[in-house]
Write an enzyme that holds these catalytic residues in place. Structure first.
Site, PDB file in Angstrom:
ATOM      1  N   ASN A   7       0.871  -1.178   0.000  1.00  0.00           N
ATOM      2  CA  ASN A   7       0.000   0.000   0.000  1.00  0.00           C
ATOM      3  C   ASN A   7       0.907   1.227   0.000  1.00  0.00           C
ATOM      4  O   ASN A   7       1.479   1.584   1.022  1.00  0.00           O
ATOM      5  CB  ASN A   7      -0.891  -0.041   1.254  1.00  0.00           C
ATOM      6  CG  ASN A   7      -1.825   1.148   1.336  1.00  0.00           C
ATOM      7  OD1 ASN A   7      -1.777   2.051   0.497  1.00  0.00           O
ATOM      8  ND2 ASN A   7      -2.669   1.150   2.353  1.00  0.00           N
ATOM      9  N   ARG A  91      -2.770  -2.044  -3.320  1.00  0.00           N
ATOM     10  CA  ARG A  91      -3.970  -1.238  -3.100  1.00  0.00           C
ATOM     11  C   ARG A  91      -3.909  -0.042  -4.051  1.00  0.00           C
ATOM     12  O   ARG A  91      -2.907   0.681  -4.085  1.00  0.00           O
ATOM     13  CB  ARG A  91      -4.002  -0.729  -1.661  1.00  0.00           C
ATOM     14  CG  ARG A  91      -5.145   0.195  -1.441  1.00  0.00           C
ATOM     15  CD  ARG A  91      -5.134   0.786  -0.068  1.00  0.00           C
ATOM     16  NE  ARG A  91      -6.283   1.663   0.069  1.00  0.00           N
ATOM     17  CZ  ARG A  91      -6.253   2.819   0.695  1.00  0.00           C
ATOM     18  NH1 ARG A  91      -5.155   3.248   1.264  1.00  0.00           N
ATOM     19  NH2 ARG A  91      -7.328   3.558   0.776  1.00  0.00           N
ATOM     20  N   HIS A 180     -13.193   3.213   0.325  1.00  0.00           N
ATOM     21  CA  HIS A 180     -13.157   2.192   1.381  1.00  0.00           C
ATOM     22  C   HIS A 180     -13.876   0.910   0.933  1.00  0.00           C
ATOM     23  O   HIS A 180     -14.342   0.130   1.766  1.00  0.00           O
ATOM     24  CB  HIS A 180     -13.835   2.665   2.686  1.00  0.00           C
ATOM     25  CG  HIS A 180     -13.278   3.914   3.280  1.00  0.00           C
ATOM     26  ND1 HIS A 180     -14.086   4.948   3.707  1.00  0.00           N
ATOM     27  CD2 HIS A 180     -12.017   4.289   3.538  1.00  0.00           C
ATOM     28  CE1 HIS A 180     -13.325   5.923   4.192  1.00  0.00           C
ATOM     29  NE2 HIS A 180     -12.058   5.540   4.103  1.00  0.00           N
ATOM     30  N   ARG A 241     -12.177  16.363   7.829  1.00  0.00           N
ATOM     31  CA  ARG A 241     -13.030  16.655   6.662  1.00  0.00           C
ATOM     32  C   ARG A 241     -14.457  16.945   7.132  1.00  0.00           C
ATOM     33  O   ARG A 241     -14.917  16.337   8.094  1.00  0.00           O
ATOM     34  CB  ARG A 241     -13.030  15.480   5.690  1.00  0.00           C
ATOM     35  CG  ARG A 241     -11.681  15.250   5.040  1.00  0.00           C
ATOM     36  CD  ARG A 241     -11.685  14.009   4.185  1.00  0.00           C
ATOM     37  NE  ARG A 241     -10.674  13.066   4.623  1.00  0.00           N
ATOM     38  CZ  ARG A 241     -10.665  11.785   4.296  1.00  0.00           C
ATOM     39  NH1 ARG A 241     -11.608  11.281   3.538  1.00  0.00           N
ATOM     40  NH2 ARG A 241      -9.706  11.001   4.732  1.00  0.00           N
ATOM     41  N   GLU A 384      -8.445  -5.134   5.141  1.00  0.00           N
ATOM     42  CA  GLU A 384      -8.345  -4.871   3.709  1.00  0.00           C
ATOM     43  C   GLU A 384      -7.181  -5.651   3.086  1.00  0.00           C
ATOM     44  O   GLU A 384      -7.269  -6.111   1.952  1.00  0.00           O
ATOM     45  CB  GLU A 384      -8.148  -3.367   3.477  1.00  0.00           C
ATOM     46  CG  GLU A 384      -9.406  -2.574   3.813  1.00  0.00           C
ATOM     47  CD  GLU A 384      -9.137  -1.133   4.175  1.00  0.00           C
ATOM     48  OE1 GLU A 384      -8.657  -0.891   5.307  1.00  0.00           O
ATOM     49  OE2 GLU A 384      -9.404  -0.254   3.363  1.00  0.00           O
TER      50      GLU A 384
END
Ligand code: AMP
Length: 398
Positions: A7, A91, A180, A241, A384
């Site tokens: 990743n 990823r 996601h 955010r 993941e």
């Protein structure tokens, strides 16, 4: 049969080496500050104290070589030769509309990932860098790309088209993509296993709540809606955010205060959310602590977060025409008893009753609902990397 999962960020690289016969992690680690002074490596062979060392790492290719050398190292290593690595899974954040599933990397696949750079300008270039560096270092090993957006490609058009003039979709591919996806996929399927029911029969709301958060409606094993969109700002409040806001607020502030697009982007991505409202921290633990001590803005941030999650759960129950399970995952979802409690209180009308004693669990799989709750409420730690390793094995090894 060993599979390496990578990743890559713009200045970092995370890895996990899986033995895919047992699906166990043999080693994992992190290379930080690539291309910056003070590069360092943290490597952890399962069951042994982590190894940390500093070494100059000017680029991702050097970073990958350092990782491979460490995996081969006498004491810390877990392989004897590079020929033990059967495949590498990467990823990749954005696959646009071209990838609804994972793929073996070919020159055409690289081109499409490149085409998606404008859609994920911070992430796709770093992901590409990692794939290309790995292809140079291990040219004969198959590489697989696993996309964060792929799982959401099953959304119906009425869920992903925005109410803008249609040519912005047709010409510039402006639409909801969602992110996601690998996490939502993993926890939804794992929840079905825990429920001992076929996923085809289930309506699940998955709540991935971390620094970045998204909620998804998963009906019959397919994502039919998700709260992140074209970018990674909408939906529920996040660490920094803002989540859903009226777009005219952005225009108003830009006009009134003369804020340029770059500064505005910084405000909604980096200065908002838990951080912006509480003025204390983007880390939920700090916000929870301050709220418990009576800080009113921390209390407000927590209320906004949980109210937003609860609204999405209800909206997605409506979108699916019912709900069988609510699944909490990622840093906040797996660990915050407070957030899970606040989200679920008020959902009794849906048939979801939380049990506060069972809710007292962190970082492990659990049912946290009352025995007579019609809707299961579950904690499922995400994984993941395992999804990436499984897809890589399936596509590259068979
Ligand atoms: P992630 O992005 O998935 O690593 O999640 C990071 C978020 O999880 C941060 O806001 C952390 O504060 C939150 N988190 C991690 N551990 C806990 C905990 N024990 N209690 C509350 N929040 C936590």
């Amino acid at each position: 049969m060993k599979v390496l999962v990578l990743n890559c960020g713009s200045s970092s690289l995370k890895y996990q080496l899986f033995d895919m016969t047992s699906e166990k992690v043999l080693a994992k680690g992190l290379v930080e500050r690539i291309g910056i002074d003070g590069s360092r490596v943290k490597h952890e062979k399962t069951g042994i104290e982590p190894l940390k060392f500093d070494i100059p790492i000017p680029n991702h290719k050097v970073g990958i070589k350092v990782v491979l050398d460490t995996l081969l190292d006498g004491d810390q290593g877990v392989i004897r030769g590079l020929d033990e690595l059967r495949a590498v899974g990467h990823r990749v954040v954005h696959g646009g509309e071209k990838f609804a599933r994972s793929v073996i990397v070919t020159p055409e696949v690289l081109e499409v990932i490149e085409e998606c750079v404008p859609l994920a300008p911070l992430h796709n270039p770093a992901n590409l860098m990692g794939i290309k560096a790995m292809m140079e270092v291990l040219p004969y090993v198959p590489q697989v790309a696993v996309f964060d957006t792929a799982f959401h490609q099953t959304m119906p058009d009425y869920a992903y088209i925005y109410g803008l003039p249609f040519h912005y979709y047709e010409k510039q591919r402006v639409r909801r993509y969602g992110f996601h996806g690998t996490s939502h996929f993993y926890v939804a399927y794992r929840a079905a296993e825990m429920l001992e029911k076929p996923i085809e029969d289930l309506k699940i709301v998955t709540c991935h709540l971390g620094n970045g958060s998204s909620i998804s409606a998963v009906r019959g094993g397919r994502s039919i809606d998700t709260s992140l969109g074209f970018g990674t700002v909408p939906g529920v409040l996040m660490g920094t955010r803002c989540g859903d806001i009226d777009p005219t607020v952005i225009l108003y502030l830009m006009e009134q205060d003369g804020i340029d697009p770059k500064s505005m982007s910084h405000i909604i991505h980096k200065e908002s959310g838990l951080q912006g409202i509480s003025g204390i921290s983007s880390d939920l633990r700090d916000v929870e602590e301050a709220a418990a001590e009576g800080n009113d803005r921390a209390r407000l941030a927590l209320d906004i977060l949980c109210y937003g999650i609860r609204k999405h759960v209800c909206a997605y129950a409506g979108a699916m025409g019912g709900i069988d399970a609510i699944v909490f995952t990622a840093g906040i979802g797996e660990n915050s008893t407070t957030v899970r409690k606040m989200v679920c209180q008020g959902l009794e009308f849906l048939g979801a009753k939380i049990n506060l004693e069972r809710n007292n669990v962190r970082g492990k799989e659990a049912f946290i609902n009352e025995p007579d709750s019609r809707v299961s409420i579950m904690v499922v730690p995400t994984n993941e990397e395992l999804v990436i390793a499984r897809d890589t094995r399936e596509l590259a090894i068979g």
